[in-house]
Design a protein around this motif. Structure first.
Motif, PDB file in Angstrom:
ATOM      1  N   ASN A 251       0.742  -1.233   0.114  1.00 21.00           N
ATOM      2  CA  ASN A 251       0.129   0.099  -0.217  1.00 21.00           C
ATOM      3  C   ASN A 251       0.909   1.301   0.056  1.00 21.00           C
ATOM      4  O   ASN A 251       0.536   1.895  -0.830  1.00 21.00           O
ATOM      5  N   ASN A 252       1.853   1.293   0.773  1.00 22.19           N
ATOM      6  CA  ASN A 252       2.812   2.343   0.905  1.00 22.19           C
ATOM      7  C   ASN A 252       3.560   2.636  -0.442  1.00 22.19           C
ATOM      8  O   ASN A 252       3.648   3.656  -1.044  1.00 22.19           O
ATOM      9  N   ALA A 253       3.922   1.471  -0.872  1.00 16.03           N
ATOM     10  CA  ALA A 253       4.646   1.605  -2.128  1.00 16.03           C
ATOM     11  C   ALA A 253       3.821   2.250  -3.275  1.00 16.03           C
ATOM     12  O   ALA A 253       4.179   3.113  -4.222  1.00 16.03           O
ATOM     13  N   PHE A 254       2.735   1.423  -3.323  1.00 14.12           N
ATOM     14  CA  PHE A 254       1.749   1.805  -4.497  1.00 14.12           C
ATOM     15  C   PHE A 254       1.176   3.197  -4.576  1.00 14.12           C
ATOM     16  O   PHE A 254       0.997   4.018  -5.423  1.00 14.12           O
ATOM     17  N   ALA A 255       0.952   3.523  -3.434  1.00 13.67           N
ATOM     18  CA  ALA A 255       0.361   4.986  -3.171  1.00 13.67           C
ATOM     19  C   ALA A 255       1.469   6.112  -3.378  1.00 13.67           C
ATOM     20  O   ALA A 255       1.357   7.045  -3.749  1.00 13.67           O
ATOM     21  N   ASN A 256       2.686   5.760  -3.211  1.00 11.11           N
ATOM     22  CA  ASN A 256       3.875   6.556  -3.575  1.00 11.11           C
ATOM     23  C   ASN A 256       4.274   6.471  -4.978  1.00 11.11           C
ATOM     24  O   ASN A 256       5.564   6.613  -5.180  1.00 11.11           O
ATOM     25  N   GLY A 259       4.846   1.467  -9.366  1.00  9.90           N
ATOM     26  CA  GLY A 259       3.889   0.542 -10.115  1.00  9.90           C
ATOM     27  C   GLY A 259       2.818   0.990 -10.848  1.00  9.90           C
ATOM     28  O   GLY A 259       2.246   2.003 -10.464  1.00  9.90           O
ATOM     29  N   LEU A 260       2.282   0.383 -11.869  1.00 10.21           N
ATOM     30  CA  LEU A 260       1.195   0.804 -12.620  1.00 10.21           C
ATOM     31  C   LEU A 260      -0.202   0.555 -12.059  1.00 10.21           C
ATOM     32  O   LEU A 260      -1.048   1.001 -12.212  1.00 10.21           O
ATOM     33  N   PHE A 261      -0.185  -0.992 -12.070  1.00  8.08           N
ATOM     34  CA  PHE A 261      -1.288  -1.693 -11.486  1.00  8.08           C
ATOM     35  C   PHE A 261      -1.017  -2.230 -10.078  1.00  8.08           C
ATOM     36  O   PHE A 261      -0.214  -2.910  -9.784  1.00  8.08           O
ATOM     37  N   TYR A 262      -2.367  -2.362  -9.238  1.00  6.20           N
ATOM     38  CA  TYR A 262      -2.234  -2.962  -8.183  1.00  6.20           C
ATOM     39  C   TYR A 262      -3.483  -3.874  -8.019  1.00  6.20           C
ATOM     40  O   TYR A 262      -4.573  -3.592  -8.125  1.00  6.20           O
ATOM     41  N   LEU A 263      -3.329  -5.167  -7.897  1.00  6.09           N
ATOM     42  CA  LEU A 263      -4.336  -6.014  -7.900  1.00  6.09           C
ATOM     43  C   LEU A 263      -4.917  -6.253  -6.484  1.00  6.09           C
ATOM     44  O   LEU A 263      -4.270  -6.912  -5.758  1.00  6.09           O
ATOM     45  N   GLN A 264      -5.863  -5.669  -6.024  1.00 11.28           N
ATOM     46  CA  GLN A 264      -6.447  -5.516  -5.018  1.00 11.28           C
ATOM     47  C   GLN A 264      -8.093  -5.431  -4.949  1.00 11.28           C
ATOM     48  O   GLN A 264      -8.596  -5.307  -5.973  1.00 11.28           O
ATOM     49  N   GLY A 265      -8.638  -5.345  -3.824  1.00 15.78           N
ATOM     50  CA  GLY A 265      -9.956  -5.017  -3.740  1.00 15.78           C
ATOM     51  C   GLY A 265     -10.279  -3.733  -3.383  1.00 15.78           C
ATOM     52  O   GLY A 265      -9.307  -2.792  -3.128  1.00 15.78           O
ATOM     53  N   ASN A 266     -11.536  -3.332  -3.534  1.00 11.70           N
ATOM     54  CA  ASN A 266     -11.991  -1.811  -3.325  1.00 11.70           C
ATOM     55  C   ASN A 266     -11.715  -1.418  -1.626  1.00 11.70           C
ATOM     56  O   ASN A 266     -11.401  -0.289  -1.507  1.00 11.70           O
ATOM     57  N   TRP A 267     -11.478  -2.376  -1.012  1.00 10.74           N
ATOM     58  CA  TRP A 267     -11.044  -2.182   0.707  1.00 10.74           C
ATOM     59  C   TRP A 267      -9.829  -1.241   0.406  1.00 10.74           C
ATOM     60  O   TRP A 267      -9.426  -0.816   1.695  1.00 10.74           O
ATOM     61  N   ALA A 268      -8.877  -1.623  -0.288  1.00 10.01           N
ATOM     62  CA  ALA A 268      -7.375  -1.140  -0.383  1.00 10.01           C
ATOM     63  C   ALA A 268      -7.295   0.181  -0.730  1.00 10.01           C
ATOM     64  O   ALA A 268      -6.457   1.016  -0.281  1.00 10.01           O
ATOM     65  N   LEU A 273      -5.411   5.748   0.028  1.00 13.35           N
ATOM     66  CA  LEU A 273      -5.733   7.569   0.194  1.00 13.35           C
ATOM     67  C   LEU A 273      -4.932   8.091   1.451  1.00 13.35           C
ATOM     68  O   LEU A 273      -4.635   9.226   1.655  1.00 13.35           O
ATOM     69  N   LYS A 274      -5.108   7.191   2.379  1.00 16.89           N
ATOM     70  CA  LYS A 274      -4.422   7.435   3.819  1.00 16.89           C
ATOM     71  C   LYS A 274      -2.944   7.881   3.721  1.00 16.89           C
ATOM     72  O   LYS A 274      -2.359   8.839   4.183  1.00 16.89           O
ATOM     73  N   ASN A 276      -1.346   8.512   0.715  1.00 16.69           N
ATOM     74  CA  ASN A 276      -1.423   9.724  -0.097  1.00 16.69           C
ATOM     75  C   ASN A 276      -2.590  10.311  -0.544  1.00 16.69           C
ATOM     76  O   ASN A 276      -3.151   9.716  -1.812  1.00 16.69           O
ATOM     77  N   PRO A 277      -3.152  11.164  -0.021  1.00 19.94           N
ATOM     78  CA  PRO A 277      -4.461  11.387  -0.334  1.00 19.94           C
ATOM     79  C   PRO A 277      -4.708  12.179  -1.689  1.00 19.94           C
ATOM     80  O   PRO A 277      -5.722  12.365  -2.416  1.00 19.94           O
ATOM     81  N   GLU A 278      -3.453  12.549  -2.470  1.00 17.93           N
ATOM     82  CA  GLU A 278      -3.436  12.944  -3.717  1.00 17.93           C
ATOM     83  C   GLU A 278      -3.135  12.131  -4.962  1.00 17.93           C
ATOM     84  O   GLU A 278      -3.331  12.456  -6.076  1.00 17.93           O
ATOM     85  N   ALA A 279      -3.369  10.801  -4.333  1.00 17.51           N
ATOM     86  CA  ALA A 279      -2.946  10.038  -5.622  1.00 17.51           C
ATOM     87  C   ALA A 279      -4.145   9.726  -6.385  1.00 17.51           C
ATOM     88  O   ALA A 279      -5.416   9.817  -5.989  1.00 17.51           O
ATOM     89  N   ASN A 280      -3.770   9.646  -7.698  1.00 15.98           N
ATOM     90  CA  ASN A 280      -4.609   9.716  -8.798  1.00 15.98           C
ATOM     91  C   ASN A 280      -5.095   8.382  -9.356  1.00 15.98           C
ATOM     92  O   ASN A 280      -4.312   7.854 -10.098  1.00 15.98           O
ATOM     93  N   LEU A 281      -6.207   7.880  -8.700  1.00 16.28           N
ATOM     94  CA  LEU A 281      -6.424   6.399  -9.038  1.00 16.28           C
ATOM     95  C   LEU A 281      -7.774   5.934  -9.738  1.00 16.28           C
ATOM     96  O   LEU A 281      -8.536   6.738  -9.590  1.00 16.28           O
ATOM     97  N   GLY A 282      -7.783   4.923 -10.604  1.00 25.67           N
ATOM     98  CA  GLY A 282      -8.907   4.345 -11.053  1.00 25.67           C
ATOM     99  C   GLY A 282      -8.920   3.033 -11.061  1.00 25.67           C
ATOM    100  O   GLY A 282      -8.099   2.304 -10.481  1.00 25.67           O
ATOM    101  N   VAL A 283     -10.056   2.382 -11.263  1.00 23.93           N
ATOM    102  CA  VAL A 283     -10.196   1.100 -11.086  1.00 23.93           C
ATOM    103  C   VAL A 283     -10.942   0.246 -12.533  1.00 23.93           C
ATOM    104  O   VAL A 283     -11.534   1.082 -13.304  1.00 23.93           O
ATOM    105  N   PHE A 284     -10.662  -0.937 -12.872  1.00 23.51           N
ATOM    106  CA  PHE A 284     -11.420  -1.727 -13.750  1.00 23.51           C
ATOM    107  C   PHE A 284     -11.276  -3.082 -13.481  1.00 23.51           C
ATOM    108  O   PHE A 284     -10.513  -3.601 -12.743  1.00 23.51           O
ATOM    109  N   PRO A 285     -12.455  -3.920 -14.174  1.00 24.53           N
ATOM    110  CA  PRO A 285     -12.087  -5.398 -13.612  1.00 24.53           C
ATOM    111  C   PRO A 285     -11.060  -6.055 -14.419  1.00 24.53           C
ATOM    112  O   PRO A 285     -10.914  -5.532 -15.767  1.00 24.53           O
ATOM    113  N   LEU A 286     -10.388  -6.935 -13.890  1.00 19.25           N
ATOM    114  CA  LEU A 286      -9.287  -7.632 -14.746  1.00 19.25           C
ATOM    115  C   LEU A 286     -10.113  -8.394 -16.047  1.00 19.25           C
ATOM    116  O   LEU A 286     -11.037  -9.141 -16.046  1.00 19.25           O
ATOM    117  N   PRO A 287      -9.664  -7.904 -17.289  1.00 18.13           N
ATOM    118  CA  PRO A 287     -10.341  -8.497 -18.519  1.00 18.13           C
ATOM    119  C   PRO A 287      -9.649 -10.109 -18.771  1.00 18.13           C
ATOM    120  O   PRO A 287      -8.828 -10.116 -19.283  1.00 18.13           O
TER     121      PRO A 287
END
Length: 410
Positions: A251-256, A259-268, A273-274, A276-287
């Motif tokens: 979490n610390n590494a990806f928020a900073n 990495g391009l992708f992080y395979l996790q759940g919405n709970w992450a 954001l805790k 890095n509140p400025e993290a510019n993130l999006g989501v999509f289902p794994l195709p």
């Protein structure tokens, strides 16, 4: 620590203190209910809801009990016939056990099920099995597996959200060629390896796999070859420390911006954001498929509510359940816990979750395969070992063997 204190205070409140939380009513008139939860994350939210309920019903005292290792605790209490009045659980094997044991209330004809997306009700039906009649829980909140991505890095690569497996692999290659970490894995924690496993398996495994597996109609060896191969392929795009990196470190590494992708759940997402509140993130289902129409979002019942059929205070327990499912409480839970509503017509409004909206609107949802695996199988550890060894044939055989051992002990 907070979780332990909540559990202790709940028991003290229930068994030792007179009139706890029930000002305005005589002790003899107060009904004490125990509300058992398996999630430490929701303690604060539930406490606020309980306080509101108790103000509306001064003759009812609700004690929240959210112990460590909650599911183990509840199974132990089941053996001792020492059960709470109300439970908040996940849609998983424990729910299956309780429903099949016949100790939960049947809500099959309850208005509390009105408006819930059929997919989530069907998940509970599958968990209960064909021999159990009825629906013994009210789906309350949903979660989902996600490909969480860094929007800024995606823009730098000149890439769009992939819609097929081949497009996804091509994007991983492009990121790797650009010197980027394509996927930030955290495989030191075995459970995190379930994220890609469920995302691929949820889309490709045969329908009703668990029930058919228990009947000997399907197997991992015969039906999970493609799933194992595709999951294994993703490991080519990790980083050199991925087997020694734990979830919180990831979490610390990806928020900073590692990495391009992080395979996790919405709970992450709130955890990221805790950091890095400025993290510019999006989501999509794994195709997972090369046919976009076949790709579904792996989502499950993260929270369901139920009352115990033989509770001495079933009327009051039902009152609390009705209160919890009112729009105000439901909305509070979704917002504070970053969860998804199970209700039709209520879709994620946060722009960060826009990538899931189409799936919820169209009902393109499938369930978590591991939620149906037998208790005690230790699938997360078997999968973690597979990621190390990468021997597909030996791994699938071991999955079958471990499943069959559990079945023989029943």
């Amino acid at each position: 620590m907070k979780r332990v204190l909540v559990g202790m205070s709940a028991l003290i409140c229930t068994f030792l203190l007179a009139g706890c939380g029930s000002s305005g009513a005589k002790e003899d008139d107060v009904v004490h209910l125990e509300f058992f939860s398996n999630k430490s994350e929701s303690i604060g939210t539930y406490e606020e809801m309980i306080e509101k309920f108790e103000k509306e019903h001064p003759n009812i005292d609700v004690s929240l009990y959210a112990p460590p290792e909650a599911e183990t605790v509840l199974r132990t209490r089941l053996v001792k016939n020492d059960l709470p009045d109300i439970v908040s659980l996940g849609g998983n094997a424990l729910y299956s056990e309780l429903a099949q044991a016949g100790i939960l209330t049947n809500y099959e004809n309850s208005s509390l099920l009105n408006g819930i997306q059929p997919a989530y009700i069907e998940m509970l039906e599958e968990l209960e099995g064909s021999e159990t009649k009825g629906i013994h829980g009210i789906p309350y909140a949903a979660n989902a597996n996600a490909v969480i991505y860094n929007k800024d890095k995606m823009k730098e690569l000149g890439a769009e959200v992939p819609e097929t497996w081949d497009e996804f692999i091509a994007l991983l290659e492009k990121a790797q060629d650009a010197g980027e970490i394509p996927i930030y894995f955290t495989l030191k924690d075995a459970w995190t390896g379930l994220i890609p496993w469920n995302a691929v398996g949820g889309n490709l495994q045969p329908d009703s796999f668990a029930e058919k597996k228990s009947k000997g109609e399907v197997s991992f060896e015969s039906d999970y070859e493609e799933i194992a191969q595709k999951t294994k392929q993703l490991l080519n795009y990790g980083h050199k420390h991925m087997y020694g990196m734990a979830y919180n470190e990831g979490n610390n590494a990806f928020a900073n911006e590692q990495g391009l992708f992080y395979l996790q759940g919405n709970w992450a997402i709130p955890e990221l954001l805790k950091v890095n509140p400025e993290a510019n993130l999006g989501v999509f289902p794994l195709p997972v498929s090369n046919n976009p129409e076949e790709n579904e979002l792996v989502s499950g019942v993260d929270v369901l509510l139920s009352t115990l059929k033989d509770s001495k205070h079933s009327k009051e327990a039902e009152m609390f359940l009705e209160f919890m499912t009112e729009e105000a409480q439901s909305k509070q839970y979704m917002e504070e816990q970053f969860a998804f509503s199970v209700l039709e017509g209520l879709y994620p409004s946060d722009p960060m979750l826009e990538g899931f909206r189409e799936n919820f609107e169209s009902g393109k949802i499938t369930s978590f395969p591991d939620h149906y695996y037998p208790v005690g199988m230790g699938a997360e550890n078997l999968i973690q070992e597979f990621y190390y060894r990468k021997n597909v044939e030996a791994f699938l055989k071991k999955m079958d063997d471990e499943w069959d051992k559990i079945e023989r002990r029943r």
